[in-house]
Enzyme design. Structure first.
Site, short mmCIF file in Angstrom:
data_model
loop_
_atom_site.label_atom_id
_atom_site.label_comp_id
_atom_site.label_asym_id
_atom_site.label_seq_id
_atom_site.Cartn_x
_atom_site.Cartn_y
_atom_site.Cartn_z
N GLY A 1 31.95 59.80 11.38
CA GLY A 1 33.19 59.72 12.08
C GLY A 1 34.29 58.55 11.51
O GLY A 1 33.58 57.42 11.32
N ARG B 1 30.34 64.79 7.55
CA ARG B 1 29.11 64.84 7.96
C ARG B 1 28.36 65.97 7.15
O ARG B 1 28.41 67.21 7.56
CB ARG B 1 28.90 64.93 9.40
CG ARG B 1 29.94 64.17 10.39
CD ARG B 1 29.24 64.45 11.69
NE ARG B 1 30.30 63.93 12.85
CZ ARG B 1 30.53 62.51 13.22
NH1 ARG B 1 29.88 61.32 12.83
NH2 ARG B 1 31.39 62.22 14.17
N GLY C 1 28.47 54.87 10.32
CA GLY C 1 27.45 54.29 11.46
C GLY C 1 26.04 54.80 11.15
O GLY C 1 25.66 54.67 9.72
N ASP C 2 25.21 54.64 12.16
CA ASP C 2 23.74 54.85 11.95
C ASP C 2 23.45 56.09 11.02
O ASP C 2 22.42 55.90 10.22
CB ASP C 2 23.16 54.71 13.16
CG ASP C 2 23.22 55.86 13.96
OD1 ASP C 2 24.42 56.44 14.08
OD2 ASP C 2 22.57 56.15 14.93
N THR D 1 32.21 52.26 12.75
CA THR D 1 32.12 53.28 13.91
C THR D 1 32.86 52.57 15.09
O THR D 1 32.68 51.43 15.46
CB THR D 1 30.76 53.75 14.16
OG1 THR D 1 30.63 54.34 15.22
CG2 THR D 1 29.88 52.69 14.10
N ASP E 1 31.81 53.21 17.97
CA ASP E 1 31.00 53.27 19.00
C ASP E 1 30.37 51.70 19.33
O ASP E 1 30.02 51.60 20.40
CB ASP E 1 29.77 54.23 18.77
CG ASP E 1 30.23 55.89 18.53
OD1 ASP E 1 31.41 55.92 19.21
OD2 ASP E 1 29.70 56.66 18.17
N ASP F 1 27.37 51.09 18.35
CA ASP F 1 26.23 51.26 18.72
C ASP F 1 24.94 50.78 17.84
O ASP F 1 23.85 51.02 17.84
CB ASP F 1 25.96 52.85 18.92
CG ASP F 1 26.26 53.69 17.74
OD1 ASP F 1 26.68 52.92 16.67
OD2 ASP F 1 26.21 54.71 17.52
N ARG G 1 47.17 53.50 35.27
CA ARG G 1 47.36 53.03 36.41
C ARG G 1 48.45 52.90 37.03
O ARG G 1 48.50 53.17 38.20
CB ARG G 1 46.88 51.44 36.12
CG ARG G 1 46.55 50.82 37.67
CD ARG G 1 46.86 49.46 37.46
NE ARG G 1 45.45 48.83 37.30
CZ ARG G 1 44.95 47.88 35.99
NH1 ARG G 1 46.00 47.85 35.27
NH2 ARG G 1 43.88 47.64 35.70
N MET H 1 35.17 57.68 24.34
CA MET H 1 33.93 57.90 23.56
C MET H 1 32.95 56.95 23.55
O MET H 1 33.02 56.02 24.22
CB MET H 1 34.65 58.34 21.95
CG MET H 1 35.20 59.73 21.73
SD MET H 1 35.69 59.75 20.16
CE MET H 1 35.96 61.39 20.09
N GLY H 2 31.99 57.30 22.63
CA GLY H 2 30.81 56.18 22.41
C GLY H 2 29.47 56.81 22.07
O GLY H 2 28.56 56.32 21.99
N ARG H 3 29.43 58.02 22.00
CA ARG H 3 28.26 58.85 21.91
C ARG H 3 27.33 58.51 22.74
O ARG H 3 27.38 58.90 23.96
CB ARG H 3 27.92 58.56 20.34
CG ARG H 3 27.03 59.95 19.69
CD ARG H 3 26.54 59.65 18.42
NE ARG H 3 27.62 59.74 17.57
CZ ARG H 3 27.93 60.87 16.79
NH1 ARG H 3 27.20 61.97 17.17
NH2 ARG H 3 29.09 61.00 16.07
O1 F6P Z 1 30.77 58.25 16.24
C1 F6P Z 1 32.05 58.17 16.45
C2 F6P Z 1 32.49 59.32 17.35
O2 F6P Z 1 33.81 59.45 17.62
C3 F6P Z 1 31.78 59.26 19.02
O3 F6P Z 1 32.33 58.45 19.75
C4 F6P Z 1 31.93 60.79 19.39
O4 F6P Z 1 30.77 61.31 20.16
C5 F6P Z 1 31.90 61.61 17.92
O5 F6P Z 1 32.05 60.78 16.97
C6 F6P Z 1 32.86 62.86 17.67
O6 F6P Z 1 32.60 63.33 16.65
P1 F6P Z 1 33.59 64.36 16.06
O7 F6P Z 1 34.78 63.90 15.50
O8 F6P Z 1 32.80 65.12 14.92
O9 F6P Z 1 34.14 65.34 17.08
#
Ligand code: F6P
Length: 319
Positions: free
Chosen positions: A11, A72, A102-103, A125, A127, A129, A154, A169-171
């Site tokens: 991502g 990916r 990322g990881d 990333t 995230d 994470d 708000r 987001m954040g996985r």
């Molecule tokens: O890892 C970054 C991220 O944006 C996550 O927060 C999210 O779950 C995922 O990638 C979304 O992936 P994609 O862009 O493949 O939909």
């Protein structure tokens, strides 16, 4: 080391471009060539590679996304894929590689390192994470985007006296929800690291309403629960009208914050200097305001720790 390759994988994250710029310019500063590999590991397998120069990275420090594009790649994860990648790196005369991601991307980078390719990873990333580093490039920009959204939501939440659920987001990591929830003054934060207490949320909504509070913002990390289901339960248990906003990929774009540009630049420079110094197999990070470079293997084993103190602060302040 004469030629350094760079790719962005997984991502995208705001600040990737600032890191690319730093890798390219530091390489050229030290007299090395630099090859841009497009579309991450997928582009590496296809040989989608070109030589970069100083002006290739002009006018990108402030841009979100990645000028090298990302992907990916499932093929790269196979044994054949890895062999092919090594062959392509040799064909293009790439002696060392900088991987931004990322990881998942770091696991790929580590496989290349194990196979004898000098490789360094820069954590990019949204995230946040990765356990070994305080921050990943892109995270605080994403948080900034969410905080801005919370402020806007708000306004309308107060006008209508509603509970608004904002999914971020954040996985598997609750950091985006935690940081933006605290900074945005959210009333409830739902993250994977803390057991969901719906009764506590209902109580807080009712108490708030009883003392004249007009809005209730719930920041929900993706994957913890269905935001519409959470909204339905709130309506049933508090009588409050609810609305859901899923921020989605909005969080992945935009101009990187100063902090993200700075750590991306510092890490980009460090990655090149480590490679030129004969060091590799390392993941860059930032700990207590210092750039660190543990081995990939050690870094990937460190579990991400949830900041319970920050969560408590958010709880106390949203009483
Ligand atoms: O890892 C970054 C991220 O944006 C996550 O927060 C999210 O779950 C995922 O990638 C979304 O992936 P994609 O862009 O493949 O939909």
């Amino acid at each position: 080391m004469k030629t350094i390759g760079i790719l962005t994988s997984g991502g995208d994250a705001p600040g990737m471009n600032a890191a690319i710029r730093a890798v390219v310019r530091t390489s050229i500063y030290h007299g090395a060539r630099v090859m841009g590999i497009k579309q991450g590991f997928a582009g590496l397998l296809e040989g989608d590679i070109y030589e970069m120069n100083l002006s290739s990275v002009a006018d990108i420090i402030h841009r979100g996304g990645t000028m090298l594009r990302s992907s990916r790649s499932d093929e790269f994860k196979t044994e054949e894929g890895l062999k092919k990648a090594i062959k392509v790196l040799k064909i293009f005369g790439i002696d060392g590689l900088v991987v931004l991601g990322g990881d998942g991307s770091f696991k790929g980078a580590n496989s290349l390192y194990d196979a004898g390719i000098p490789t360094i990873g820069i954590p990019c990333t949204i995230d946040n994470d990765l356990g070994y580093t305080d921050f990943t490039v892109g995270f605080l920009t994403a948080v900034e985007t969410v905080v801005e959204a919370i402020s806007k939501i708000r306004d309308t939440s107060s006008s209508h006296g509603r509970a608004n659920i904002i999914e971020v987001m954040g996985r598997h990591c609750g950091d985006i929800a935690l940081y933006s929830g605290l900074a945005g003054g959210g009333e409830s934060i739902i993250v994977p690291e803390v057991d969901l207490d719906m009764d506590g949320i209902f109580k807080k909504i009712i108490n708030g309403r009883n003392r004249g509070k007009l809005h209730h913002i719930i920041v929900l990390a993706e994957g913890v629960g269905n935001p519409y289901e959470v909204g339905k339960q709130i309506e049933e248990n508090t009588g409050l009208d609810t609305r859901v906003t899923i921020l989605g990929h909005l969080q992945r774009g935009g101009t990187p914050t100063t902090f993200d540009r700075i750590i991306a630049s510092e890490m980009g420079r460090k990655a090149v200097e480590l490679l030129l110094d004969g060091k590799s197999g390392k993941a860059l990070g930032i700990k207590c305001n210092k750039i660190i470079n543990p081995d990939f293997k050690e870094a990937l084993l460190i579990k991400k720790e949830f900041n319970t103190n920050m969560y408590e602060t958010a709880q106390i302040l949203s009483i």
